[in-house]
Design a protein around this motif. Sequence first.
Motif, PDB file in Angstrom:
ATOM      1  N   GLY A 339       0.930  -1.567   0.117  1.00  0.00           N
ATOM      2  CA  GLY A 339      -0.185   0.323  -0.051  1.00  0.00           C
ATOM      3  C   GLY A 339       0.904   1.227   0.098  1.00  0.00           C
ATOM      4  N   SER A 340       2.013   1.082   0.177  1.00  0.00           N
ATOM      5  CA  SER A 340       2.728   2.360   0.479  1.00  0.00           C
ATOM      6  C   SER A 340       3.281   2.739  -1.945  1.00  0.00           C
ATOM      7  CB  SER A 340       4.382   1.793   1.253  1.00  0.00           C
ATOM      8  OG  SER A 340       5.074   1.290   0.189  1.00  0.00           O
ATOM      9  N   PRO A 341       3.745   3.541  -1.619  1.00  0.00           N
ATOM     10  CA  PRO A 341       4.329   4.173  -2.904  1.00  0.00           C
ATOM     11  C   PRO A 341       5.516   3.889  -3.074  1.00  0.00           C
ATOM     12  CG  PRO A 341       3.920   6.099  -1.620  1.00  0.00           C
ATOM     13  CD  PRO A 341       4.133   5.349  -0.515  1.00  0.00           C
ATOM     14  N   GLU A 342       5.991   2.683  -2.388  1.00  0.00           N
ATOM     15  CA  GLU A 342       7.579   2.194  -2.635  1.00  0.00           C
ATOM     16  C   GLU A 342       7.286   0.714  -3.644  1.00  0.00           C
ATOM     17  OE1 GLU A 342      10.856   2.608   0.559  1.00  0.00           O
ATOM     18  OE2 GLU A 342       9.177   3.697   1.629  1.00  0.00           O
ATOM     19  N   TRP A 343       5.892   0.445  -3.311  1.00  0.00           N
ATOM     20  CA  TRP A 343       5.347  -0.848  -3.382  1.00  0.00           C
ATOM     21  C   TRP A 343       6.292  -1.425  -4.845  1.00  0.00           C
ATOM     22  CZ3 TRP A 343       3.425  -6.029  -1.386  1.00  0.00           C
ATOM     23  CH2 TRP A 343       3.722  -6.615  -2.276  1.00  0.00           C
ATOM     24  N   LYS A 344       5.494  -0.326  -6.045  1.00  0.00           N
ATOM     25  CA  LYS A 344       6.208  -0.817  -7.606  1.00  0.00           C
ATOM     26  C   LYS A 344       7.364  -0.587  -7.618  1.00  0.00           C
ATOM     27  CE  LYS A 344       1.221  -0.260  -9.474  1.00  0.00           C
ATOM     28  NZ  LYS A 344       1.012   0.671 -10.916  1.00  0.00           N
ATOM     29  N   PRO A 345       8.280   0.802  -7.614  1.00  0.00           N
ATOM     30  CA  PRO A 345       8.942   0.641  -7.596  1.00  0.00           C
ATOM     31  C   PRO A 345      10.439  -0.376  -7.472  1.00  0.00           C
ATOM     32  CG  PRO A 345       8.865   2.602  -6.667  1.00  0.00           C
ATOM     33  CD  PRO A 345       7.988   1.733  -6.868  1.00  0.00           C
ATOM     34  N   ARG A 346       9.811  -0.707  -5.802  1.00  0.00           N
ATOM     35  CA  ARG A 346      10.478  -2.283  -5.139  1.00  0.00           C
ATOM     36  C   ARG A 346      10.578  -3.616  -6.177  1.00  0.00           C
ATOM     37  NH1 ARG A 346      13.143  -0.385  -0.334  1.00  0.00           N
ATOM     38  NH2 ARG A 346      13.484  -3.435  -0.320  1.00  0.00           N
ATOM     39  N   TYR A 347       9.169  -3.915  -6.030  1.00  0.00           N
ATOM     40  CA  TYR A 347       8.588  -4.960  -6.783  1.00  0.00           C
ATOM     41  C   TYR A 347       9.804  -4.445  -8.593  1.00  0.00           C
ATOM     42  CZ  TYR A 347       5.525  -8.260  -8.184  1.00  0.00           C
ATOM     43  OH  TYR A 347       4.686  -8.787  -8.093  1.00  0.00           O
ATOM     44  N   ARG A 348       9.803  -3.991  -8.981  1.00  0.00           N
ATOM     45  CA  ARG A 348      11.058  -3.533 -10.770  1.00  0.00           C
ATOM     46  C   ARG A 348      11.651  -3.680 -10.510  1.00  0.00           C
ATOM     47  NH1 ARG A 348      10.273  -5.516 -14.921  1.00  0.00           N
ATOM     48  NH2 ARG A 348       8.124  -4.779 -15.100  1.00  0.00           N
ATOM     49  N   GLU A 349      12.416  -3.339  -8.925  1.00  0.00           N
ATOM     50  CA  GLU A 349      14.018  -3.165  -8.811  1.00  0.00           C
ATOM     51  C   GLU A 349      14.209  -5.153  -8.049  1.00  0.00           C
ATOM     52  OE1 GLU A 349      16.942  -1.937  -5.288  1.00  0.00           O
ATOM     53  OE2 GLU A 349      15.030  -1.437  -5.507  1.00  0.00           O
ATOM     54  N   TRP A 350      12.908  -6.299  -7.545  1.00  0.00           N
ATOM     55  CA  TRP A 350      13.537  -6.693  -7.549  1.00  0.00           C
ATOM     56  C   TRP A 350      13.584  -8.488  -9.107  1.00  0.00           C
ATOM     57  CZ3 TRP A 350      12.589 -10.057  -2.355  1.00  0.00           C
ATOM     58  CH2 TRP A 350      13.269  -9.585  -1.490  1.00  0.00           C
ATOM     59  N   ILE A 351      12.344  -7.644  -9.662  1.00  0.00           N
ATOM     60  CA  ILE A 351      12.816  -8.202 -10.728  1.00  0.00           C
ATOM     61  C   ILE A 351      13.664  -8.564 -11.964  1.00  0.00           C
ATOM     62  CG2 ILE A 351      11.329  -8.428 -12.972  1.00  0.00           C
ATOM     63  CD1 ILE A 351       8.868  -8.066 -12.045  1.00  0.00           C
ATOM     64  N   ASP A 352      14.231  -7.362 -12.147  1.00  0.00           N
ATOM     65  CA  ASP A 352      15.715  -6.729 -12.401  1.00  0.00           C
ATOM     66  C   ASP A 352      16.974  -7.052 -11.867  1.00  0.00           C
ATOM     67  OD1 ASP A 352      13.902  -5.590 -14.143  1.00  0.00           O
ATOM     68  OD2 ASP A 352      15.023  -3.407 -13.326  1.00  0.00           O
ATOM     69  N   TYR A 353      16.720  -7.460 -10.502  1.00  0.00           N
ATOM     70  CA  TYR A 353      18.080  -8.582 -10.035  1.00  0.00           C
ATOM     71  C   TYR A 353      17.898 -10.145  -9.805  1.00  0.00           C
ATOM     72  CZ  TYR A 353      20.957  -9.990  -5.656  1.00  0.00           C
ATOM     73  OH  TYR A 353      21.928 -10.565  -5.067  1.00  0.00           O
ATOM     74  N   PHE A 354      16.423 -10.331  -9.539  1.00  0.00           N
ATOM     75  CA  PHE A 354      16.291 -11.885 -10.311  1.00  0.00           C
ATOM     76  C   PHE A 354      16.845 -12.144 -11.668  1.00  0.00           C
ATOM     77  CE2 PHE A 354      13.557 -13.387  -6.732  1.00  0.00           C
ATOM     78  CZ  PHE A 354      14.263 -13.091  -5.981  1.00  0.00           C
TER      79      PHE A 354
END
Length: 509
Positions: A339-354
């Motif tokens: 529910g925070s504004p960080e959810w989507k950018p952090r999600y994308r960061e994890w995907i790119d890392y994997f």
Amino acid sequence: MLTPVQVRDLRSAFTAANYTIDEVIDRIGEAGQEGLGRNSTIPALDVLGEATDPQATLVKLWPLQQEVPLAAARAALSASPELFDVLVDADILAVDGDVVRALVDIRPYGSADDGASPSGPAPESRASGWIVSDLTPGLDQVTTRTRPDYVLGVSPASTSLAQMTMRTAVDSALDLGTGCGVQSLHLARHADRVVATDINPRALELAALTAALNDVDVDIRDGSLYEPVAGERFDLIVTNPPYVMSPPTTEGERLVYREGSFAGDGLVEAVVKGAPEHLNPGGSLQVLCNWAILEGQPWTERVAGWAEDSGCDVWVVERERLDIYNYIEVWLTDAGLAGSPEWKPRYREWIDYFKQLGIVGVGMGWITLTRAERTTPDVQVESWPHAIAQPVGAALAEHQACVTNSLMSDDELLAHHWKLASHVTQETLGDAGAEDPQHIVLRSASGLRRATEVDTVLGGVLGACDGELSLGQITDAIAVLLEADASAVRAEVLPKLRQALRDGMLVAP
């Protein structure tokens, strides 16, 4: 940190208020307990109502994280005149006007993992007492950002590790990455000496209070991985390391209880590879962890490879598999980012890392490494997502003997007297009204609850294994009954009997 006298006074206050696991569960009832399992305090609060007796006050103050009246809190913690003020000075409690709230969590704990009986040990033999940790985040849907040095309390992961730990009596045990100290509380019941380590100073402080409050002797040390125990060996090492495979973050943002500084599953690999030089002969490492599933590489070979040059037996059991999206969502939610504004950018960061590491999935399960001192180490890697019998530690403790039995020569196997384990039951499957079943299955009610389908020959041999006759005598008798060649019967059943021995379905009487 409280003095020994202050800890004694706090323990006395808890005991006098019946702030113990069985009494608290009885007080809040099954609905209250299940509600806490869902991070909901409302069912328990509804049961307690307006009660301000010491037990109700302590339950509201700590497990339910409610503000309580100052007078009620003082009354509940009156084992000594200064105890309440000591807890305030130690930043365990905070006073705001005429109410009190908790700054750390101290709650009753009990677990029935310390026995081999399917029904669990008697209440007096359980690991029980109190656990000190940080407050539970996310109660009643209130999402809060997790502090970097957060100390997790009893979680499903720590419970799983306690259930899988072998409870054989040992001289020495290492709780690697102790966190709140719950594993040390268990280990102290069957190890003469317990060492607990952690890299998080806050975890060390709270684990020390957990040990003191439960009156158990634990040698608590600061440091990463095996550095605090350089040159030492143990009979048992248990760990639920910070295995979450999150992208690199700055030091101040990393959640120490779940994230290391290694890439991917490098921390788990380091734990496994570093263990052999810290194990006594016959000693074991037990790890509850995650591992990466890499594109184009069999996970079985990769994980088993961590122990390839160790000279140790290794048994890897994958209990669950998640795709990367499910995995990412679990841990972003755990960090309080839902529910925070960080959810989507952090999600994308994890995907790119994997994608950068080639991770296409995540395996979750157990790794057991044992210095069995075999000429050829035994390697067993498997997926087992099926139901198991908890606590599974007793079955894991028997595994080494089962493997040894299964590796006997044919002559040794045939000379031995074997017995079908008492926990093995027979299941028959077939059409209704049919004279004979189409399938006969033997199933273990213990451990991994393995099953094997038997035919006439194997069923006859196993059914006759009652410890009276040697296996050779039994196979010869079955051959006579079936008018078959004895050597052919042996050749047919011995590989299957070896598997039954490995699975613990066939045992020495």
